[in-house]
Structures are given as structure tokens and as C-alpha cells.
Design an enzyme around this catalytic site. Structure first.
Site, PDB file in Angstrom:
ATOM      1  N   CYS A 183      81.887   0.244  99.748  1.00  0.00           N
ATOM      2  CA  CYS A 183      81.678  -0.629 100.914  1.00  0.00           C
ATOM      3  C   CYS A 183      82.935  -0.771 101.770  1.00  0.00           C
ATOM      4  O   CYS A 183      82.896  -0.587 102.997  1.00  0.00           O
ATOM      5  CB  CYS A 183      81.146  -1.991 100.475  1.00  0.00           C
ATOM      6  SG  CYS A 183      82.307  -3.022  99.537  1.00  0.00           S
TER       7      CYS A 183
ATOM      8  N   HIS B 258      81.944  -7.731  98.780  1.00  0.00           N
ATOM      9  CA  HIS B 258      81.185  -6.757  99.570  1.00  0.00           C
ATOM     10  C   HIS B 258      81.485  -6.978 101.049  1.00  0.00           C
ATOM     11  O   HIS B 258      81.715  -8.104 101.495  1.00  0.00           O
ATOM     12  CB  HIS B 258      79.682  -6.891  99.315  1.00  0.00           C
ATOM     13  CG  HIS B 258      78.875  -5.787  99.931  1.00  0.00           C
ATOM     14  ND1 HIS B 258      78.834  -4.519  99.399  1.00  0.00           N
ATOM     15  CD2 HIS B 258      78.105  -5.748 101.061  1.00  0.00           C
ATOM     16  CE1 HIS B 258      78.052  -3.754 100.151  1.00  0.00           C
ATOM     17  NE2 HIS B 258      77.606  -4.470 101.177  1.00  0.00           N
TER      18      HIS B 258
ATOM     19  N   HIS C  16      76.223  -0.604 106.100  1.00  0.00           N
ATOM     20  CA  HIS C  16      77.075  -0.753 104.915  1.00  0.00           C
ATOM     21  C   HIS C  16      76.737   0.305 103.885  1.00  0.00           C
ATOM     22  O   HIS C  16      75.734   1.009 103.988  1.00  0.00           O
ATOM     23  CB  HIS C  16      76.926  -2.162 104.317  1.00  0.00           C
ATOM     24  CG  HIS C  16      75.592  -2.425 103.686  1.00  0.00           C
ATOM     25  ND1 HIS C  16      75.447  -3.088 102.485  1.00  0.00           N
ATOM     26  CD2 HIS C  16      74.323  -2.128 104.087  1.00  0.00           C
ATOM     27  CE1 HIS C  16      74.169  -3.206 102.184  1.00  0.00           C
ATOM     28  NE2 HIS C  16      73.462  -2.630 103.138  1.00  0.00           N
TER      29      HIS C  16
END
Length: 337
Positions: free
Chosen positions: A253, A301, A313
């Protein structure tokens, strides 16, 4: 490369929190958040989601440790190069003083003060004023420069040794985080394989994403660099999640965010925890394309806002880079780079 600015840290407003929580609730099934149901299948999906989240947190810790190890490797290499260059200077200085000693010997005798050339440590001899009195001004200067250079190289050798020890500790830390990531991912795969066939199929469909470009509503990026980063992130759509990777063939990520902004000429730190401070924070209600959306309280994240309630993402292993709703999980902060 853009400089990192320590941002102000305004909290999310109450209305924003309501919006985020409502969106998160609307997409809970896709995100496999734990529902209130006692259905064993639901519990299984919640466990898979939790394990993937734990693996992602461990991945960010791995990225941080790996980045530190890389920096230490550069520092050790620079220190070793500096020591080598310093030793060359010492050898040249010794050679020059040796020529003086040779000339003195051939002319009838060696000045006792030049006997220090036979020693690896001239400090004790040089510290005696009587010895320096017997040297010419030029010889005295050369000997003191030699003394200073040898002391400096000694300090550099000590520092290089310390850096090597720190690098070894960092390598151990990288290996430990790697084992944690692999363990969590293996556990998540086992839990996923244990799901009923229909639930596993639903998870697989969600992992592949819709494949369609959502309506992004014509939102305007906050800057030219943000626009370039969004364009780069879109080019990465469909590429696989690979933990510890920052492109171009695969990403985790934070690696996707770092790579996307690098295409815009902006240097971001490696981890999602550090990326949240790579600019100034804005309310979610004011998010614009290119802003970094950081999730969960531990900032484990990160995604890129692209407009109309959507982000790009790298979700988790097995799922490619894709679009998802911004409220797919609890938002921690939004950062404008």
C-alpha cells in the site's frame, strides 16, 4: 524532490466522522468487517480480514526496518570509503617524511625525531616538545598533520565498526518482521481456504475488483504534482499486491503511494505511518485527488483519493491495485502532499 513538512494535525470533524462511519458500514461486506451476526461463515470472513490487516501492519514494520537497513548500508559503505581514502593520505604523508629521513641518513645521520616513522603510533613521541624542537618548521607541520590524520582515521574506523554492528542488528530486525508477515499471510490463506465455497467465491470476486472505472465526478487535484501522482496511480491499476514492493511491477500500500508521487518528482517516506506526515492534514470532507488517505488508528494502510468518494490502493495479497470506496475501513487522517 519535495521536502517533508511537519503538518498541523486537525481532528476529523463530527460530521466527517459520521460520513466515514456510514460509508464504512455501507461497504462492510466488501471489506469483510466483523458483523454482529453469529454466523460461523461471517466469523470466518472477519478472521480473514483481521489476519490480512495484521499482515499489512507487519509489512509496514518490515518496510521501515528494510529502509533503515538500506540507509545503514550506505553509511557503512561511505565510512569504509572514507577510511580507505584517509589511509591513502597517510601513506603519502609517510612517504614524504620517509624521503626526508632517507636524505638525512645519507647525509650523515638520522634525526632521532624521525624515528616515529618506524612506529604506527607517533602520538607519544610527537607530544614531547624536545622532539619537535629538533625538527624544522616544515617537518614539524608535516608530522602534526600526520598525527591529526591518523587520529581522524582511527575515529572513522571506530564509527564504521559501530555502523556495521548496527547494520547487523537491523538485518536481524528485518528478518524478524519478514517471518511475521509470512506467518500472518500463511494463516490468512489457511483461514480463507477454510471458508465455505460460496463465501470463498465471494471473497475472490471482491478481490478481483469490479474492473470498471468509477465515476470520479470531475474533481480537481490540489496541485500539478498531485495530478501527476493520480495519473501514475491509475497506470498501476491491475498490478499485483506484493508485500515489501514499491513498483513498478508490484506494490504494497505505501509502496504504491511512494512510487506514484516519485513519478511526479516528489519523494515520500516509505511507510504509511510516515506518509501521513508528508504534507498537511485536511478534513476528509475537503479531500481532493492526490491526497493520501490513511486508515486505522495505527496508520497501517494508505490509499490515494481520486474523487467522488473513491480511492486507488493496493489492498492485500491476491488483490490487484484497484478502486474502492474511501470508507472501506475507518479513516485515520487525510494528508495533502
Amino acid at each position: 524532490m519535495a521536502s517533508h513538512r511537519r503538518p498541523t494535525q486537525p481532528g476529523l470533524g463530527q460530521s466527517t466522522r459520521v460520513t466515514v462511519l456510514s460509508a464504512a458500514a455501507a461497504t462492510a461486506a466488501a471489506a469483510f468487517a466483523a458483523p454482529a451476526s453469529a454466523d460461523p461463515a461471517d466469523s470466518g470472513k472477519a478472521r480473514v480480514d483481521r489476519l490480512f490487516a495484521q499482515a499489512e501492519k507487519a509489512t509496514e514494520e518490515y518496510d521501515k526496518a528494510d529502509e533503515r537497513a538500506g540507509e545503514l548500508r550506505r553509511q557503512v559503505r561511505d565510512a569504509q570509503d572514507s577510511v580507505a581514502r584517509g589511509q591513502e593520505r597517510i601513506n603519502r604523508m609517510r612517504g614524504a617524511l620517509g624521503a626526508i629521513a632517507g636524505a638525512q641518513y645519507r647525509s650523515g645521520g638520522l634525526d632521532p625525531s624521525l624515528a616515529l616513522l618506524l612506529s604506527e603510533n607517533p602520538d607519544s613521541y610527537l607530544d614531547k616538545a624536545a622532539a619537535l624542537d629538533r625538527l624544522s618548521e616544515r617537518q614539524s607541520t608535516q608530522l602534526r598533520e600526520l598525527q591529526q590524520e591518523m587520529r581522524r582515521i582511527g575515529q572513522q574506523r571506530t564509527e564504521a565498526t559501530r555502523k556495521l554492528a548496527e547494520l547487523e542488528r537491523s538485518r536481524v530486525e528485518v528478518a524478524r518482521h519478514k517471518r511475521t508477515v509470512e506467518s500472518k499471510l500463511a494463516e490468512a490463506r489457511r483461514a480463507l481456504n477454510a471458508l465455505p465455497t460460496a463465501d470463498r467465491a465471494a471473497f475472490d470476486r471482491a478481490s478481483r475488483g469490479g474492473g470498471r472505472t468509477p465515476d470520479l465526478g470531475g474533481a480537481v487535484p490540489a496541485s500539478g504534482r498531485a495530478a501527476a501522482a493520480v495519473l501514475a496511480a491509475r497506470q498501476a491499476l491491475g498490478r499485483p499486491y506484493i508485500w515489501g514492493a514499491n513498483g513498478p511491477s508490484g506494490f504494497d500500500c505505501s509502496g504504491l503511494m511512494q512510487w506514484s508521487y516519485a513519478q511526479a518528482g516528489v519523494g515520500l517516506p516509505r511507510t504509511s505511518q510516515a506518509q501521513r506526515y508528508a504534507g498537511h492534514q485536511v478534513p476528509l470532507s475537503e479531500a481532493r485527488p492526490g491526497d493520501l488517505v490513511v486508515y486505522r488508528a495505527d496508520a497501517s494502510h494508505v490509499a490515494m483519493y481520486v474523487g467522488n468518494g473513491q480511492v486507488i490502493h493496493a489492498p492485500y495479497p491476491g488483490a490487484p491495485v484497484r478502486y474502492d470506496p474511501v470508507g472501506m475501513m475507518p479513516v485515520s487522517s487525510v494528508t495533502r502532499v
